[in-house]
Design an enzyme around this catalytic site. Structure first.
Site, short mmCIF file in Angstrom:
data_model
loop_
_atom_site.label_atom_id
_atom_site.label_comp_id
_atom_site.label_asym_id
_atom_site.label_seq_id
_atom_site.Cartn_x
_atom_site.Cartn_y
_atom_site.Cartn_z
N ARG A 1 0.83 -1.21 0.00
CA ARG A 1 0.00 0.00 0.00
C ARG A 1 0.86 1.27 0.00
NH1 ARG A 1 -5.51 -1.66 2.12
NH2 ARG A 1 -6.10 0.50 2.25
N TYR B 1 0.82 4.29 -2.54
CA TYR B 1 -0.29 5.23 -2.39
C TYR B 1 -0.15 6.03 -1.09
CZ TYR B 1 -5.12 6.96 -2.43
OH TYR B 1 -6.25 7.75 -2.44
N LYS C 1 0.93 9.81 -1.22
CA LYS C 1 0.03 10.89 -0.79
C LYS C 1 0.65 11.71 0.34
CE LYS C 1 -3.78 10.59 -3.33
NZ LYS C 1 -4.34 11.72 -4.08
N SER D 1 -18.46 -0.77 -3.97
CA SER D 1 -18.83 -1.11 -5.35
C SER D 1 -18.76 -2.63 -5.56
CB SER D 1 -17.95 -0.36 -6.35
OG SER D 1 -16.60 -0.43 -5.98
N PHE E 1 -19.32 -5.07 -3.36
CA PHE E 1 -20.49 -5.72 -2.73
C PHE E 1 -21.77 -5.39 -3.50
CE2 PHE E 1 -18.80 -6.22 1.96
CZ PHE E 1 -17.84 -7.13 1.50
N GLN F 1 -13.03 -5.79 10.42
CA GLN F 1 -12.33 -4.51 10.25
C GLN F 1 -13.37 -3.42 9.95
OE1 GLN F 1 -12.44 -7.02 8.13
NE2 GLN F 1 -11.86 -6.50 6.03
N THR F 2 -13.05 -2.18 10.34
CA THR F 2 -14.05 -1.11 10.17
C THR F 2 -13.58 -0.05 9.17
OG1 THR F 2 -13.23 0.38 11.90
CG2 THR F 2 -14.74 -1.39 12.60
N1 UDP Z 1 -12.83 -5.52 1.23
C1 UDP Z 1 -13.58 -6.68 1.26
N2 UDP Z 1 -14.05 -7.17 0.08
C2 UDP Z 1 -13.84 -6.55 -1.12
C3 UDP Z 1 -13.08 -5.35 -1.14
C4 UDP Z 1 -12.58 -4.87 0.07
O1 UDP Z 1 -13.83 -7.27 2.32
O2 UDP Z 1 -14.33 -7.06 -2.16
C5 UDP Z 1 -12.32 -4.98 2.51
C6 UDP Z 1 -10.84 -4.58 2.51
O3 UDP Z 1 -10.02 -5.66 2.85
C7 UDP Z 1 -10.84 -3.48 3.56
C8 UDP Z 1 -12.22 -2.83 3.44
O4 UDP Z 1 -13.03 -3.78 2.77
O5 UDP Z 1 -10.70 -4.03 4.85
C9 UDP Z 1 -12.18 -1.55 2.64
O6 UDP Z 1 -11.48 -1.80 1.45
P1 UDP Z 1 -11.43 -0.79 0.24
O7 UDP Z 1 -10.56 -1.40 -0.81
O8 UDP Z 1 -12.80 -0.37 -0.14
O9 UDP Z 1 -10.74 0.53 0.81
P2 UDP Z 1 -9.49 0.82 1.79
O10 UDP Z 1 -8.91 -0.48 2.29
O11 UDP Z 1 -8.52 1.57 0.97
O12 UDP Z 1 -10.11 1.58 2.89
#
Ligand code: UDP
Length: 317
Positions: free
Chosen positions: A145, A148, A152, A192, A194, A212-213
């Site tokens: 990660r 990014y 940023k 998107s 889900f 995770q939140t």
């Molecule tokens: N996530 C998930 N299923 C998916 C895509 C993401 O469970 O199909 C989880 C991911 O592991 C993370 C959370 O959802 O814990 C948010 O992920 P996302 O990629 O939307 O954004 P970011 O991690 O950058 O906040």
């Protein structure tokens, strides 16, 4: 009197295209710049007949050839979904460093205000919860990660150094997870994914145990905050922008299944490396800087509002 001119990098992207619409609605002339790496041409097609709108296909890692004079630059160019920003990690870093330098140079030359779309990712996997702007973060600089997160962070540093060294008028926001219409179906982020899976009757891909939140902001609330902060005098940021409702991914999946009426099941998959365990903005500073602003759209309502767009887009696949 001629209208003010805003340049929006990443203008064909999800948030960028909402910004094009908003600044046009407010009477601005808008130049959108995008290389369609993750942005979609269909997002800017509705504006192309508007005489106040101009589109330049361009990669901001290369300096612009056009001689542009503008009042405001909104720097939103960068893939923001882990799948996409990791697919060419070096280019992601270049977009954040070379791209931000190129656009800051344009701001300096134009005497324009420079507005940087930073991210909650600058907090990494946070050890302080919720995250205030004063928190310096817990970021891995060698992980998947990092292109990014560190990109940023470097972009924020560049903004503050152009401000200190060259007097460029900057505004910096840290955007927390945002969703809504115009997201690409293959964006890869959780909302998107889900929604598309639920609407297609496919299994929901739950990473890890789903505990995770994240805190999800409807795009309209975000755009209201951006517009207000871009016009505000006296504060350069950084300020957090997002919604401080906090949900586990299991709760998000339940809401999406309920609102779409889908019977999809969930399948549990490995949690990606360095995936933050919690994330929620502390909005205390933001609310004191942006008088009257607060996120208005609750997650259930935002999902409801997003469904028609996703339903249509899925039907066109
Ligand atoms: N996530 C998930 N299923 C998916 C895509 C993401 O469970 O199909 C989880 C991911 O592991 C993370 C959370 O959802 O814990 C948010 O992920 P996302 O990629 O939307 O954004 P970011 O991690 O950058 O906040």
């Amino acid at each position: 009197m001629s209208s003010k001119h805003v340049v929006i990098t990443g203008g064909a992207g999800f948030i960028g295209s909402h910004l094009c619409q908003r600044y046009l609605n407010e009477g601005w002339s808008v130049t959108a710049i995008d290389n369609f790496h993750t942005g979609q041409e269909r997002n800017v097609l509705p504006f192309k007949s508007n005489p106040k709108f101009k589109f330049i296909k361009h990669d901001i890692t290369i300096p612009l050839q056009e001689n542009i004079s503008c009042d405001l630059i909104l720097n939103f160019a960068c893939p923001a979904s882990p799948v996409h920003y990791q697919s060419d990690a070096i280019w992601t870093m270049k977009t954040n460093v070379y791209g931000t330098i190129n656009m800051l140079d344009l701001a300096k030359k134009s005497k324009a205000r420079f507005f940087q779309a930073s991210t909650s990712e600058v907090y990494g996997d946070p050890k302080i919860h919720p995250q205030p702007e004063s928190y310096w973060g817990n970021v891995n600089c060698t992980g998947i990660r990092s292109c990014y997160d560190e990109g940023k962070r470097a972009a924020e540093t560049l903004c503050f150094d152009y401000n200190r060294q060259h007097g460029v008028d900057i505004r910096v926001i840290r955007i927390f997870n945002t969703y809504g219409p115009q997201m690409a179906l293959d964006d890869g982020r959780v909302v998107s994914n889900f929604l598309v899976q639920a609407l297609k009757g496919e299994t929901l891909t739950m990473y890890g145990d789903g505990k995770q939140t994240r805190s999800f902001c409807y795009v309209e609330d975000l755009v209201n905050g951006i517009y207000q902060f871009s016009q505000l005098e006296g504060h350069i940021g950084p300020i957090n922008l997002g919604n401080d409702g906090e949900f586990t991914m299991l709760e998000l999946a339940e809401i999406i299944l309920k609102k779409t009426g889908s019977k999809s099941k969930m399948s549990f998959m490995p949690l990606p490396a360095d995936d933050p365990k919690v994330r929620k903005p502390d909005l205390t500073k933001t609310k004191s800087v942006l008088s009257g602003w607060s996120p208005r759209i609750k997650l259930e309502e935002g999902i409801e509002r997003s469904i028609p767009y996703f339903r249509d887009a899925v039907a066109r696949l």
